[in-house]
Design a protein around this motif. Sequence first.
Motif, PDB file in Angstrom:
ATOM      1  N   LEU A  69       9.329  -9.184   5.073  1.00 39.60           N
ATOM      2  CA  LEU A  69       8.559  -7.993   4.738  1.00 39.60           C
ATOM      3  C   LEU A  69       7.291  -8.438   4.024  1.00 39.60           C
ATOM      4  O   LEU A  69       7.340  -9.190   3.052  1.00 39.60           O
ATOM      5  CB  LEU A  69       9.387  -7.063   3.841  1.00 39.60           C
ATOM      6  N   THR A  70       6.163  -8.004   4.536  1.00 39.13           N
ATOM      7  CA  THR A  70       4.889  -8.325   3.918  1.00 39.13           C
ATOM      8  C   THR A  70       4.892  -7.789   2.488  1.00 39.13           C
ATOM      9  O   THR A  70       5.268  -6.632   2.272  1.00 39.13           O
ATOM     10  CB  THR A  70       3.734  -7.684   4.723  1.00 39.13           C
ATOM     11  N   PRO A  71       4.512  -8.608   1.523  1.00 39.49           N
ATOM     12  CA  PRO A  71       4.455  -8.107   0.140  1.00 39.49           C
ATOM     13  C   PRO A  71       3.585  -6.855   0.063  1.00 39.49           C
ATOM     14  O   PRO A  71       2.560  -6.745   0.760  1.00 39.49           O
ATOM     15  CB  PRO A  71       3.837  -9.270  -0.643  1.00 39.49           C
ATOM     16  N   GLU A  72       3.981  -5.936  -0.782  1.00 41.40           N
ATOM     17  CA  GLU A  72       3.310  -4.634  -0.860  1.00 41.40           C
ATOM     18  C   GLU A  72       1.802  -4.765  -1.055  1.00 41.40           C
ATOM     19  O   GLU A  72       1.022  -4.055  -0.406  1.00 41.40           O
ATOM     20  CB  GLU A  72       3.927  -3.812  -1.992  1.00 41.40           C
ATOM     21  N   ALA A  73       1.375  -5.679  -1.899  1.00 44.70           N
ATOM     22  CA  ALA A  73      -0.060  -5.841  -2.184  1.00 44.70           C
ATOM     23  C   ALA A  73      -0.842  -6.343  -0.975  1.00 44.70           C
ATOM     24  O   ALA A  73      -2.058  -6.184  -0.924  1.00 44.70           O
ATOM     25  CB  ALA A  73      -0.253  -6.794  -3.363  1.00 44.70           C
ATOM     26  N   GLU A  74      -0.139  -6.931  -0.002  1.00 44.89           N
ATOM     27  CA  GLU A  74      -0.807  -7.493   1.174  1.00 44.89           C
ATOM     28  C   GLU A  74      -0.702  -6.596   2.408  1.00 44.89           C
ATOM     29  O   GLU A  74      -1.238  -6.944   3.462  1.00 44.89           O
ATOM     30  CB  GLU A  74      -0.210  -8.867   1.488  1.00 44.89           C
ATOM     31  N   ARG A  75      -0.040  -5.467   2.286  1.00 46.24           N
ATOM     32  CA  ARG A  75       0.120  -4.579   3.442  1.00 46.24           C
ATOM     33  C   ARG A  75      -1.170  -3.835   3.748  1.00 46.24           C
ATOM     34  O   ARG A  75      -1.907  -3.440   2.855  1.00 46.24           O
ATOM     35  CB  ARG A  75       1.238  -3.554   3.183  1.00 46.24           C
ATOM     36  N   THR A  76      -1.364  -3.597   5.039  1.00 44.95           N
ATOM     37  CA  THR A  76      -2.500  -2.784   5.456  1.00 44.95           C
ATOM     38  C   THR A  76      -2.219  -1.337   5.045  1.00 44.95           C
ATOM     39  O   THR A  76      -1.064  -0.962   4.781  1.00 44.95           O
ATOM     40  CB  THR A  76      -2.682  -2.836   6.982  1.00 44.95           C
ATOM     41  N   PRO A  77      -3.251  -0.510   5.019  1.00 45.87           N
ATOM     42  CA  PRO A  77      -3.016   0.901   4.702  1.00 45.87           C
ATOM     43  C   PRO A  77      -2.003   1.555   5.665  1.00 45.87           C
ATOM     44  O   PRO A  77      -1.180   2.365   5.226  1.00 45.87           O
ATOM     45  CB  PRO A  77      -4.405   1.540   4.835  1.00 45.87           C
ATOM     46  N   GLU A  78      -2.042   1.176   6.953  1.00 46.85           N
ATOM     47  CA  GLU A  78      -1.066   1.722   7.915  1.00 46.85           C
ATOM     48  C   GLU A  78       0.346   1.304   7.552  1.00 46.85           C
ATOM     49  O   GLU A  78       1.278   2.106   7.595  1.00 46.85           O
ATOM     50  CB  GLU A  78      -1.376   1.229   9.340  1.00 46.85           C
ATOM     51  N   GLU A  79       0.527   0.018   7.225  1.00 47.77           N
ATOM     52  CA  GLU A  79       1.852  -0.483   6.840  1.00 47.77           C
ATOM     53  C   GLU A  79       2.341   0.207   5.571  1.00 47.77           C
ATOM     54  O   GLU A  79       3.516   0.579   5.467  1.00 47.77           O
ATOM     55  CB  GLU A  79       1.809  -2.000   6.634  1.00 47.77           C
ATOM     56  N   GLN A  80       1.455   0.387   4.601  1.00 51.81           N
ATOM     57  CA  GLN A  80       1.825   1.074   3.361  1.00 51.81           C
ATOM     58  C   GLN A  80       2.267   2.501   3.642  1.00 51.81           C
ATOM     59  O   GLN A  80       3.269   2.969   3.084  1.00 51.81           O
ATOM     60  CB  GLN A  80       0.654   1.061   2.379  1.00 51.81           C
ATOM     61  N   ALA A  81       1.542   3.191   4.508  1.00 48.54           N
ATOM     62  CA  ALA A  81       1.878   4.580   4.825  1.00 48.54           C
ATOM     63  C   ALA A  81       3.241   4.668   5.516  1.00 48.54           C
ATOM     64  O   ALA A  81       4.045   5.548   5.195  1.00 48.54           O
ATOM     65  CB  ALA A  81       0.788   5.199   5.708  1.00 48.54           C
ATOM     66  N   VAL A  82       3.508   3.771   6.446  1.00 51.43           N
ATOM     67  CA  VAL A  82       4.785   3.780   7.163  1.00 51.43           C
ATOM     68  C   VAL A  82       5.938   3.491   6.197  1.00 51.43           C
ATOM     69  O   VAL A  82       6.977   4.160   6.244  1.00 51.43           O
ATOM     70  CB  VAL A  82       4.767   2.780   8.341  1.00 51.43           C
ATOM     71  N   CYS A  83       5.766   2.530   5.326  1.00 50.28           N
ATOM     72  CA  CYS A  83       6.814   2.225   4.339  1.00 50.28           C
ATOM     73  C   CYS A  83       7.039   3.413   3.408  1.00 50.28           C
ATOM     74  O   CYS A  83       8.187   3.752   3.104  1.00 50.28           O
ATOM     75  CB  CYS A  83       6.446   0.980   3.536  1.00 50.28           C
TER      76      CYS A  83
END
Length: 184
Positions: free
Chosen positions: A6-20
């Motif tokens: 799992l990509t660390p939260e600080a390194e996630r793209t805005p799309e990845e953050q939204a999906v999570c």
Amino acid sequence: MARITLTPEAERTPEEQAVCAEAVAGLRGRVPAPMIAWLRNPELARRGQRLGELLRYQTSLEPRLSELAILVTARFWDSHYEWTAHKREGLKAGMDPAVIEAIAARREPVLRDETERAILAVATSLLQTRRVPEALYRRGVAALGERGMVELVGLLGYYSFVAMTLNTFELGLPDAFAPELGVD
């Protein structure tokens, strides 16, 4: 060891953050394990997670029946993480531990009613032969209704997708290795 993390939260793209965030706010309350891989395509992760949420929590099948189908699928694919998670859920939903043990050992379980027997027969036929003969189809519809049959096929397909993802990317191993399934 997992092949993908799992990509660390600080390194996630805005799309990845939204999906999570959607997954955590949903019925599961967390990011499901296969989503770790699916996040490499955020839209796949979004749709996969939402389909899983629907099939797991919002069908006409009561939880013990859904868990029976999921465990048959997990055993078919020898998906240790899926097996470990859904064995626990199956027991919570009221599945007989002897049924779970029989599925793990690839023995015919003694089931409590025709609905469970139809689910096992349809799942086994579809997974092993890729078909459901007419008589078995009619038996499944009699036990589950047409909606229930559609949902059962959806569960089998979705949890096959989950198992293939978990197995390919070795997610959840070795912590969720299920010794009762043996070594792959």
